[in-house]
Scaffold this motif. Structure first.
Motif, PDB file in Angstrom:
ATOM      1  N   SER A   1       0.709  -1.172   0.024  1.00 26.26           N
ATOM      2  CA  SER A   1      -0.053   0.152  -0.042  1.00 26.26           C
ATOM      3  C   SER A   1       0.757   1.201  -0.056  1.00 26.26           C
ATOM      4  N   ASP A   2       1.879   1.236   0.907  1.00 27.80           N
ATOM      5  CA  ASP A   2       2.730   2.439   0.854  1.00 27.80           C
ATOM      6  C   ASP A   2       3.401   2.525  -0.536  1.00 27.80           C
ATOM      7  N   LEU A   3       4.043   1.453  -1.026  1.00 26.92           N
ATOM      8  CA  LEU A   3       4.446   1.825  -2.446  1.00 26.92           C
ATOM      9  C   LEU A   3       3.578   2.302  -3.503  1.00 26.92           C
ATOM     10  N   VAL A   4       2.210   1.647  -3.479  1.00 28.57           N
ATOM     11  CA  VAL A   4       1.448   2.005  -4.458  1.00 28.57           C
ATOM     12  C   VAL A   4       0.875   3.619  -4.342  1.00 28.57           C
ATOM     13  N   ILE A   5       0.772   4.121  -3.034  1.00 31.18           N
ATOM     14  CA  ILE A   5       0.511   5.462  -2.659  1.00 31.18           C
ATOM     15  C   ILE A   5       1.489   6.271  -2.955  1.00 31.18           C
ATOM     16  N   ALA A   6       2.815   5.821  -2.776  1.00 28.42           N
ATOM     17  CA  ALA A   6       3.962   6.771  -2.940  1.00 28.42           C
ATOM     18  C   ALA A   6       4.113   6.893  -4.416  1.00 28.42           C
ATOM     19  N   VAL A   7       3.893   5.791  -5.351  1.00 24.90           N
ATOM     20  CA  VAL A   7       3.736   5.974  -6.954  1.00 24.90           C
ATOM     21  C   VAL A   7       2.963   6.994  -7.276  1.00 24.90           C
ATOM     22  N   LEU A   8       1.498   6.785  -6.762  1.00 26.09           N
ATOM     23  CA  LEU A   8       0.430   7.522  -7.177  1.00 26.09           C
ATOM     24  C   LEU A   8       0.914   9.148  -6.688  1.00 26.09           C
ATOM     25  N   LEU A   9       1.435   9.342  -5.571  1.00 20.56           N
ATOM     26  CA  LEU A   9       1.703  10.786  -5.267  1.00 20.56           C
ATOM     27  C   LEU A   9       2.984  11.383  -5.994  1.00 20.56           C
ATOM     28  N   GLY A  10       3.715  10.458  -6.464  1.00 24.45           N
ATOM     29  CA  GLY A  10       4.803  10.817  -7.348  1.00 24.45           C
ATOM     30  C   GLY A  10       4.296  11.349  -8.689  1.00 24.45           C
ATOM     31  N   LEU A  11       3.463  10.457  -9.244  1.00 27.32           N
ATOM     32  CA  LEU A  11       3.026  10.755 -10.476  1.00 27.32           C
ATOM     33  C   LEU A  11       1.941  11.905 -10.523  1.00 27.32           C
ATOM     34  N   GLY A  12       1.285  12.090  -9.342  1.00 20.74           N
ATOM     35  CA  GLY A  12       0.326  13.156  -9.502  1.00 20.74           C
ATOM     36  C   GLY A  12       1.212  14.591  -9.075  1.00 20.74           C
ATOM     37  N   ALA A  13       2.372  14.751  -8.404  1.00 22.97           N
ATOM     38  CA  ALA A  13       3.202  15.847  -8.412  1.00 22.97           C
ATOM     39  C   ALA A  13       3.664  16.026  -9.735  1.00 22.97           C
ATOM     40  N   LEU A  14       4.183  15.048 -10.409  1.00 20.22           N
ATOM     41  CA  LEU A  14       4.765  15.259 -11.753  1.00 20.22           C
ATOM     42  C   LEU A  14       3.535  15.761 -12.836  1.00 20.22           C
ATOM     43  N   ALA A  15       2.418  15.075 -12.760  1.00 24.09           N
ATOM     44  CA  ALA A  15       1.765  15.836 -13.647  1.00 24.09           C
ATOM     45  C   ALA A  15       1.020  17.247 -13.292  1.00 24.09           C
ATOM     46  N   THR A  16       1.028  17.401 -12.122  1.00 27.99           N
ATOM     47  CA  THR A  16       0.724  18.820 -11.514  1.00 27.99           C
ATOM     48  C   THR A  16       1.801  19.869 -12.101  1.00 27.99           C
ATOM     49  N   LEU A  17       3.056  19.270 -12.093  1.00 23.37           N
ATOM     50  CA  LEU A  17       4.320  20.196 -12.592  1.00 23.37           C
ATOM     51  C   LEU A  17       4.448  20.457 -14.121  1.00 23.37           C
ATOM     52  N   LEU A  18       3.785  19.488 -14.797  1.00 22.79           N
ATOM     53  CA  LEU A  18       3.864  19.555 -16.163  1.00 22.79           C
ATOM     54  C   LEU A  18       2.823  20.294 -16.723  1.00 22.79           C
ATOM     55  N   PHE A  19       1.504  19.900 -16.119  1.00 23.11           N
ATOM     56  CA  PHE A  19       0.082  20.099 -16.854  1.00 23.11           C
ATOM     57  C   PHE A  19      -0.750  21.043 -15.993  1.00 23.11           C
ATOM     58  N   GLY A  20      -0.362  21.102 -14.746  1.00 21.33           N
ATOM     59  CA  GLY A  20      -1.299  21.751 -13.785  1.00 21.33           C
ATOM     60  C   GLY A  20      -1.019  23.080 -13.393  1.00 21.33           C
ATOM     61  N   GLU A  21      -0.527  24.033 -14.341  1.00 25.86           N
ATOM     62  CA  GLU A  21      -0.180  25.405 -13.891  1.00 25.86           C
ATOM     63  C   GLU A  21      -1.150  25.948 -12.929  1.00 25.86           C
ATOM     64  N   ALA A  22      -2.315  25.802 -13.078  1.00 22.36           N
ATOM     65  CA  ALA A  22      -3.382  26.668 -12.414  1.00 22.36           C
ATOM     66  C   ALA A  22      -3.524  26.021 -10.854  1.00 22.36           C
ATOM     67  N   TYR A  23      -2.654  24.715 -10.684  1.00 23.62           N
ATOM     68  CA  TYR A  23      -2.907  24.351  -9.579  1.00 23.62           C
ATOM     69  C   TYR A  23      -1.686  24.269  -8.621  1.00 23.62           C
ATOM     70  N   TRP A  24      -0.547  25.093  -8.930  1.00 27.11           N
ATOM     71  CA  TRP A  24       0.675  24.982  -8.280  1.00 27.11           C
ATOM     72  C   TRP A  24       0.631  25.588  -6.995  1.00 27.11           C
ATOM     73  N   LEU A  25      -0.205  26.722  -6.796  1.00 25.64           N
ATOM     74  CA  LEU A  25      -0.459  26.938  -5.268  1.00 25.64           C
ATOM     75  C   LEU A  25      -1.282  26.335  -4.616  1.00 25.64           C
ATOM     76  N   LEU A  26      -2.320  25.457  -4.986  1.00 21.01           N
ATOM     77  CA  LEU A  26      -2.930  24.552  -4.372  1.00 21.01           C
ATOM     78  C   LEU A  26      -1.994  23.472  -3.958  1.00 21.01           C
ATOM     79  N   ALA A  27      -1.100  22.754  -4.894  1.00 18.64           N
ATOM     80  CA  ALA A  27      -0.318  21.751  -4.722  1.00 18.64           C
ATOM     81  C   ALA A  27       0.774  22.158  -3.388  1.00 18.64           C
ATOM     82  N   ALA A  28       1.347  23.376  -3.563  1.00 10.24           N
ATOM     83  CA  ALA A  28       1.903  23.797  -2.332  1.00 10.24           C
ATOM     84  C   ALA A  28       1.265  23.582  -0.901  1.00 10.24           C
ATOM     85  N   GLN A  29       0.093  24.023  -0.984  1.00 12.35           N
ATOM     86  CA  GLN A  29      -0.851  23.829   0.110  1.00 12.35           C
ATOM     87  C   GLN A  29      -0.868  22.607   0.445  1.00 12.35           C
TER      88      GLN A  29
END
Lengths: 288, 341
Positions: free
Chosen positions: B27-55
């Motif tokens: 479970s830890d691994l699955v969540i870590a991978v998902l969170l990592g992918l989420g962070a990457l996707a936000t960085l590349l495509f989620g310009e509008a969500y950068w501030l929310l991501a910092a929060q």
């Protein structure tokens, strides 16, 4: 000088009695069932709303609205206890705290949707809206009524817990639940009744105290710290402990805010920290 | 002989992998991978969500600090916002009054100030347990809230602390209005904190905390310095919460009284329970889900937000006491059983 002291004492007493009426039920249920009920204030707010609705919308007299608040909120408490709270006895504290926070949040949302976000005032009978003169000083009659009500509830609880068979069972179960069960006390029924009693008195306190602690949807959250402080300082499972605690806190708070307003609520928290460090189980606590 | 040892190693690797996939590590691994992918996707495509991501990243650090305390060491607190808020005010006041605008050293300052308060109050809080502990943490938090409210010249009181300046991170990266620097900066701090927390909980020290939670008397009997360990984790947790608060102050360049409020102490406890107390990756998952959920719902109407939050919390407590990560555990176990059949 003496006038100021008497005024502080009077308003402090009125504040203390509201704190006591709302909190005493919480201490009994926490002491009896070990259930940390952070939603207790929401039941008090519900009682406040019942009194507001009964006197404003239905036009019922204040003296009918108060018992109505007690009965309605006690019934609601019994239902909640039977449906959910029961499953959490013996669960760890964190789950109880979280569940009661959940209940509190849903109550806040419900009150906001039903009654709007603004403060609500019940209609007070003419006999209580004037002034009473004691020792040459005028005091609001309603606050005098609050003080009398607080003492009356203390007396009633003392008779109920100290002099009736049900009270005897409650005391036995607070002291030693397993032993009480072993000698034939039906603790399931007892818990439901006690929970209903505790929430019912809170509802009554919400209604009586609407003048001192105003009824808003967030009532249960705003004053939660105060209620918990009264219980923690007074001691769990006691009816006199919270009375003493409420007196200390009520008078100290009013005096602090009146004499040194710039320090606000410092006094209360300072006093609480000092008392809890000296006596972790509170004044009359069976256990901490 | 050689081939045997190779195949043995291969089998061992495969079985660890399978053990990982079905157990808690999976479970830890699955969540870590998902969170990592989420962070990457936000960085590349989620310009509008950068501030929310910092929060989100800030909330994750705060949630970790509370999980270490509540989930691992079994210390209950309803006043942890006091450390978060103190960290925020520490960097805010250092910037406004002293001109201490360098962000990384200010972060350490915030951690140190919160750790100091943690040491002072921890000595007292840890003398009590259960309800008394809840009361004392609440009383200290209410006291500090009241102080911040009254100390207007220093904190700005109810208006909040204005005029905070933060220098570029490492002298290079200026905080921009899109929040790219804020996002990457908080993410970097988050990664450091996560690595620290994972190593700590796996160390003998971390295991001894779980031991104290499960059976304090026995841990004492085998010679563990229980009080010393509880105090040390209280201080560590306070410092991490202070760093999270400091990050919030730096990325928003404003500090309001709400960083010290009781409802924040309640919320962070909810986040930990939502994700799964006693599981670091659970707390991280809880922080993401909660922050996104709140962002969507509170935009509609605060009353609705309270209702849905209450309902969600009640459902979690009654039907999934191990939180979201407990559900992931069950899902993985189910998948594994199907695969085996």
């Amino acid at each position: 000088m003496i006038t100021a002291a008497l005024t502080i004492l009077f308003h402090g007493l009125a504040f203390a009695m509201v704190l006591y009426i709302v909190s005493v039920g919480l201490g009994i249920t926490m002491g009896l069932m070990n259930f940390a009920n952070l939603a207790h204030g929401a039941f008090a707010a519900a009682g406040g709303y019942v009194v507001v609705m009964a006197t404003r919308s239905l036009g019922l007299p204040f003296w009918v609205a108060l018992p109505a608040a007690f009965v309605t909120v006690a019934l609601a408490g019994a239902v909640v206890e039977r449906l959910v709270v029961r499953t959490l006895y013996g669960a760890d504290e964190l789950r109880q705290v979280l569940f009661s926070i959940a209940l509190l949040f849903m109550a806040i949302a419900g009150f906001t949707l039903a009654f709007g976000p603004l403060q609500q005032q019940p209609e007070i009978p003419a006999a209580l809206s004037g002034q009473v003169t004691l020792g040459g000083i005028d005091f609001p009659a309603y606050r005098a009524f609050v003080i009398v009500a607080g003492v009356a509830i203390l007396a009633a609880l003392w008779l109920l817990i100290g002099r009736t068979r049900m009270g005897m069972r409650i005391r036995a179960a607070v002291d030693n639940r397993n032993m009480a069960e072993a000698v034939g006390v039906d603790t399931r029924l007892l818990f439901t009744l006690t929970f209903a009693l505790g929430t019912g008195i809170a509802g009554l306190g919400g209604g009586i105290g609407a003048d001192v602690l105003s009824i808003t949807p967030t009532y249960g959250q705003e004053y939660l710290v105060l209620f918990l402080i009264v219980v923690a300082v007074g001691g769990l499972g006691s009816i006199f402990g919270p009375f003493l605690a409420a007196l200390c806190i009520g008078v100290v708070d009013v005096a602090g805010k009146y004499l040194i307003p710039e320090f606000g609520a410092f006094f209360i928290y300072g006093v609480v920290i000092a008392i809890l460090l000296a006596k972790p189980a509170g004044f009359f606590g069976v256990r901490s | 002989m050689k081939s045997l040892s190779v195949s043995y190693q291969g089998a061992a690797a495969a079985s660890t992998w399978r053990g990982l996939a079905m157990g808690r590590g999976g479970s830890d691994l699955v969540i870590a991978v998902l969170l990592g992918l989420g962070a990457l996707a936000t960085l590349l495509f989620g310009e509008a969500y950068w501030l929310l991501a910092a929060q989100v990243a800030i909330t994750m650090i705060f949630a970790l600090s509370v999980d270490l305390l509540v989930g691992f060491a079994g210390i209950v607190t309803l006043g942890h916002a006091v450390f978060f808020g103190l960290g925020a005010y520490a960097v805010g006041i250092a910037s406004v009054e002293l001109g201490w605008t360098e962000p990384l050293s200010a972060l350490l300052l915030a951690g140190a100030v919160s750790a100091l308060l943690g040491a002072a109050t921890g000595v007292l809080v840890l003398r009590t347990r259960g309800l008394g502990q809840l009361m004392l943490t609440m009383a200290f938090a209410s006291l500090v809230y009241e102080i911040a409210n009254r100390a207007k010249p220093l904190t700005g009181g109810a208006d909040g602390l204005q005029g905070m300046i933060v220098s570029p991170v490492a002298g290079l990266f200026e905080f921009d209005i899109f929040g790219l620097t804020a996002f990457l900066y908080t993410l970097a701090v988050l990664i450091v904190v996560v690595v620290f927390a994972v190593l700590m909980t796996r160390s003998p020290y971390g295991r001894s905390l779980v031991g104290i939670r499960e059976n304090r008397v026995r841990m004492q009997a085998i010679g563990t310095g229980v009080q010393r360990r509880l105090l040390s984790i209280y201080i560590v947790s306070a410092a991490l919460a202070g760093i999270a608060g400091a990050l919030l102050a730096q990325t928003s360049q404003f500090v309001g009284l709400n960083v010290l409020h009781f409802s924040l102490s309640g919320e962070i406890l909810i986040i930990v329970a939502l994700g799964g107390a006693g599981r670091l990756w659970g707390a991280l998952l809880g922080a993401v889900v909660f922050t996104l959920f709140k962002d969507r719902l509170s935009a509609l109407d605060p009353a609705y937000w309270y209702f849905w939050l209450g309902l969600l919390l009640a459902v979690i407590v009654l039907f999934a006491p191990k939180g979201l990560i407990g559900l992931v555990d069950r899902l993985l176990a189910l998948l594994h059983r199907k695969e085996a059949a």
